[in-house]
Design a protein around this motif. Structure first.
Motif, PDB file in Angstrom:
ATOM      1  N   UNK A 111     -32.009  -5.037   0.781  1.00  0.00           N
ATOM      2  CA  UNK A 111     -33.084  -5.840   0.207  1.00  0.00           C
ATOM      3  C   UNK A 111     -32.988  -5.854  -1.315  1.00  0.00           C
ATOM      4  N   UNK A 112     -32.938  -4.672  -1.937  1.00  0.00           N
ATOM      5  CA  UNK A 112     -32.881  -4.662  -3.400  1.00  0.00           C
ATOM      6  C   UNK A 112     -32.139  -3.462  -3.995  1.00  0.00           C
ATOM      7  N   UNK A 113     -31.231  -2.846  -3.223  1.00  0.00           N
ATOM      8  CA  UNK A 113     -30.402  -1.766  -3.748  1.00  0.00           C
ATOM      9  C   UNK A 113     -28.921  -2.015  -3.455  1.00  0.00           C
ATOM     10  N   UNK A 114     -28.544  -3.261  -3.381  1.00  0.00           N
ATOM     11  CA  UNK A 114     -27.179  -3.604  -2.969  1.00  0.00           C
ATOM     12  C   UNK A 114     -26.129  -3.101  -3.949  1.00  0.00           C
ATOM     13  N   UNK A 115     -26.355  -3.302  -5.234  1.00  0.00           N
ATOM     14  CA  UNK A 115     -25.339  -2.929  -6.213  1.00  0.00           C
ATOM     15  C   UNK A 115     -25.139  -1.415  -6.266  1.00  0.00           C
ATOM     16  N   UNK A 116     -26.230  -0.668  -6.153  1.00  0.00           N
ATOM     17  CA  UNK A 116     -26.133   0.794  -6.173  1.00  0.00           C
ATOM     18  C   UNK A 116     -25.287   1.306  -5.015  1.00  0.00           C
ATOM     19  N   UNK A 117     -25.542   0.796  -3.827  1.00  0.00           N
ATOM     20  CA  UNK A 117     -24.785   1.248  -2.655  1.00  0.00           C
ATOM     21  C   UNK A 117     -23.348   0.731  -2.713  1.00  0.00           C
ATOM     22  N   UNK A 118     -23.149  -0.478  -3.214  1.00  0.00           N
ATOM     23  CA  UNK A 118     -21.793  -1.010  -3.344  1.00  0.00           C
ATOM     24  C   UNK A 118     -20.952  -0.134  -4.266  1.00  0.00           C
ATOM     25  N   UNK A 119     -21.559   0.385  -5.336  1.00  0.00           N
ATOM     26  CA  UNK A 119     -20.829   1.267  -6.239  1.00  0.00           C
ATOM     27  C   UNK A 119     -20.376   2.532  -5.527  1.00  0.00           C
TER      28      UNK A 119
END
Length: 353
Positions: A320-328
């Motif tokens: 929903x709104x933590x995509x970039x953090x998890x992608x890193x």
């Protein structure tokens, strides 16, 4: 505008240079993403596009062609099936496992040149929530019976499992509630009718405004959620699959051999773990005691598994709104698998003990 699949090809393909000697001879890796429930891949567009950017920005990984693909689970868009009825019910977890296995085993290198239409050198499955269970089950079945997917028997050896619901899901806070609904006479079988009746009262634009403004979903997630809620069969499919998850996902049932899959491809560091598990703190779909017991049991094979419990307050529905953090974080583990060096400033998580 929406689709039932997402694809982020190797930059070499996009540039039309994959037919060159260097790229045609290089390692081709398929990263296939299995969504959670609701199984709509569009939820994960920001995550997958961010992962593509992180990989492309890592020069240490430039000798490997990474191809990122993901597809809906079956039944979540009305165009992929005939209308569900009491005789033709939504798809259960077993069907979803077979569905993903069929898709992954059919994918081939799409770039032009000598490797076109050849099997990938390595297949990495990434699964979220029940998608993690599906990914593990696909690995297990191919390991036990290579004839199910000959193209995967030597290449499907790794997985990254995000907020995995892989054991005793009904013991989690949200799982307990859904399991109670499933076991309630009459109500369990007709919960979808109640939900559909309520949702029909909402005009499309009003529902989208509610999801975006009141629930606080960003535009991409509000759009996908509204489309799912207003679809003919999407809510029924989601409830049906969720209740089947409560029935099926119980005690750890995978054989020890799953954690000792044959030797890595030569391009990989043989010491790298085969499976990365990323758990959230106080995940409402994962019971803490079940998570901790699972980690203790599987930590005996540290060379094949890596367990991380996040120190950050990343919710189960990270897309929903933590995509970039998890992608890193996922990029960090892919770099470990394939020999790339990375900047660890994004990875505020610690290995579980």
């Amino acid at each position: 505008m929406h689709s039932d699949r997402l694809s982020y090809p190797s930059p070499a393909d996009a540039a039309g240079t994959s037919g060159s000697t260097s790229h045609s001879a290089s390692h081709h890796v398929l990263i296939y993403f299995v969504p959670g429930n609701p199984g709509l891949i569009d939820y994960y567009a920001p995550f997958l596009s961010s992962l593509r950017s992180f990989i492309d920005g890592n020069t240490a990984l430039s000798s490997v062609n990474f191809h990122i693909h993901g597809q809906n689970l079956a039944g979540f868009i009305d165009s992929d099936h005939e209308p569900f009825t009491s005789q033709h019910k939504p798809y259960d977890l077993e069907y979803q496992i077979q569905h993903v296995l069929k898709i992954v085993s059919s994918l081939r290198i799409e770039s032009s040149g000598p490797r076109h239409a050849s099997p990938y050198d390595h297949v990495l499955l990434i699964g979220h929530s029940v998608g993690a269970y599906i990914a593990l089950e696909v690995c297990h079945r191919v390991l036990r019976d290579p004839a199910l997917a000959p193209s995967l028997s030597q290449t499907l050896t790794s997985g990254i499992l995000l907020f995995p619901t892989i054991e005793n899901i009904a013991d989690s806070p949200s799982g307990w509630k859904l399991n109670m609904l499933r076991q309630t006479p009459l109500l369990g079988d007709h919960a979808y009718r109640i939900a559909q009746g309520f949702l029909r009262l909402w005009p499309h634009d009003a529902l989208r405004a509610f999801v975006g403004r009141v629930l606080g979903f960003p535009p991409h997630a509000a759009h996908v959620t509204t489309r799912w809620l207003k679809s003919r069969d999407g809510v029924w499919q989601s409830l049906f699959l969720g209740m089947d998850e409560m029935r099926v996902i119980g005690e750890d049932k995978w054989d020890v051999e799953l954690w000792d899959i044959a030797q890595d491809a030569e391009a990989r560091d043989a010491r790298a773990p085969k499976f990365y598990f990323f758990f959230g703190q106080r995940d409402h779909w994962v019971a803490d005691r079940c998570r901790d017991a699972f980690i203790r049991k599987r930590s005996a094979q540290p060379e094949r598994t890596r367990f991380v419990v996040s120190e950050e307050r990343i919710p189960h529905a990270f897309c929903i709104d933590h995509s970039e953090t998890v992608a890193a974080k996922v990029h960090t583990w892919i770099a470990e698998m394939f020999g790339g060096s990375i900047d660890n400033t994004h990875t505020a998580a610690k290995p579980a003990t």
